[in-house]
Design a protein around this motif. Sequence first.
Motif, PDB file in Angstrom:
ATOM      1  N   ARG A  65     -24.883  12.624 -37.471  1.00  0.00           N
ATOM      2  CA  ARG A  65     -24.397  13.832 -38.134  1.00  0.00           C
ATOM      3  C   ARG A  65     -24.930  15.068 -37.419  1.00  0.00           C
ATOM      4  O   ARG A  65     -26.117  15.192 -37.164  1.00  0.00           O
ATOM      5  N   LEU A  66     -24.035  15.971 -37.058  1.00  0.00           N
ATOM      6  CA  LEU A  66     -24.337  17.248 -36.414  1.00  0.00           C
ATOM      7  C   LEU A  66     -24.826  17.155 -34.973  1.00  0.00           C
ATOM      8  O   LEU A  66     -25.213  18.155 -34.396  1.00  0.00           O
ATOM      9  N   GLU A  67     -24.834  15.967 -34.385  1.00  0.00           N
ATOM     10  CA  GLU A  67     -25.294  15.841 -33.004  1.00  0.00           C
ATOM     11  C   GLU A  67     -24.696  14.601 -32.361  1.00  0.00           C
ATOM     12  O   GLU A  67     -24.609  13.551 -32.983  1.00  0.00           O
ATOM     13  N   ASN A  68     -24.279  14.740 -31.112  1.00  0.00           N
ATOM     14  CA  ASN A  68     -23.906  13.544 -30.368  1.00  0.00           C
ATOM     15  C   ASN A  68     -24.225  13.758 -28.898  1.00  0.00           C
ATOM     16  O   ASN A  68     -24.221  14.865 -28.401  1.00  0.00           O
ATOM     17  N   LYS A  69     -24.536  12.661 -28.266  1.00  0.00           N
ATOM     18  CA  LYS A  69     -24.860  12.680 -26.842  1.00  0.00           C
ATOM     19  C   LYS A  69     -24.075  11.545 -26.210  1.00  0.00           C
ATOM     20  O   LYS A  69     -24.501  10.394 -26.237  1.00  0.00           O
ATOM     21  N   ARG A  70     -22.898  11.879 -25.723  1.00  0.00           N
ATOM     22  CA  ARG A  70     -22.022  10.890 -25.105  1.00  0.00           C
ATOM     23  C   ARG A  70     -21.102  11.607 -24.140  1.00  0.00           C
ATOM     24  O   ARG A  70     -21.026  12.828 -24.122  1.00  0.00           O
ATOM     25  N   SER A  71     -20.396  10.832 -23.340  1.00  0.00           N
ATOM     26  CA  SER A  71     -19.463  11.396 -22.373  1.00  0.00           C
ATOM     27  C   SER A  71     -18.230  10.501 -22.307  1.00  0.00           C
ATOM     28  O   SER A  71     -18.156   9.479 -22.984  1.00  0.00           O
ATOM     29  N   ALA A  72     -17.309  10.861 -21.451  1.00  0.00           N
ATOM     30  CA  ALA A  72     -16.111  10.026 -21.265  1.00  0.00           C
ATOM     31  C   ALA A  72     -16.490   8.663 -20.679  1.00  0.00           C
ATOM     32  O   ALA A  72     -15.753   7.698 -20.831  1.00  0.00           O
ATOM     33  N   ALA A  73     -17.648   8.582 -20.033  1.00  0.00           N
ATOM     34  CA  ALA A  73     -18.099   7.323 -19.421  1.00  0.00           C
ATOM     35  C   ALA A  73     -18.855   6.424 -20.402  1.00  0.00           C
ATOM     36  O   ALA A  73     -19.194   5.288 -20.063  1.00  0.00           O
ATOM     37  N   THR A  74     -19.128   6.883 -21.614  1.00  0.00           N
ATOM     38  CA  THR A  74     -19.911   6.111 -22.578  1.00  0.00           C
ATOM     39  C   THR A  74     -19.174   4.845 -22.985  1.00  0.00           C
ATOM     40  O   THR A  74     -18.026   4.899 -23.422  1.00  0.00           O
ATOM     41  N   ARG A  75     -19.847   3.715 -22.823  1.00  0.00           N
ATOM     42  CA  ARG A  75     -19.275   2.420 -23.189  1.00  0.00           C
ATOM     43  C   ARG A  75     -20.065   1.724 -24.283  1.00  0.00           C
ATOM     44  O   ARG A  75     -19.620   0.752 -24.859  1.00  0.00           O
ATOM     45  N   LEU A  76     -21.287   2.204 -24.551  1.00  0.00           N
ATOM     46  CA  LEU A  76     -22.109   1.666 -25.622  1.00  0.00           C
ATOM     47  C   LEU A  76     -22.594   2.842 -26.445  1.00  0.00           C
ATOM     48  O   LEU A  76     -23.387   3.655 -25.983  1.00  0.00           O
TER      49      LEU A  76
END
Length: 121
Positions: A65-76
Amino acid sequence: MHGVWTLLRCAGLSMLRRPACCCSRGAKASIVCTQPRRLAAIGVAERVASERAEKCGDTVGYSIRLENKRSAATRLLFCTTGILLRTLEGDSDLTEFAGSTGVSHVLVDEVRMFVHSFVCL
């Protein structure tokens, strides 16, 4: 519509250290793993990324909630149970997590804590 493997686990991380081993699609797999708490999602994502000699946010990431750390390359992607349930309400293919291909595997960790929440699955 595509098939999604759902694995319910009561405890333990051992299978997440090498996620490609638990999927038949290898590099094409897109895995979402729930954690019961926000700090757990962040901590496990950072640990798994570190063990894979990567930065958190590349192929391993998290969404809370209110935060994410991912990219288009995220697979897990590690997320809280609430994030997964809210996403499923409006996006049953989970394309928000994995683009147009959707998610191939959903791992529900610590399921004993949220068994009533997952009746909807």
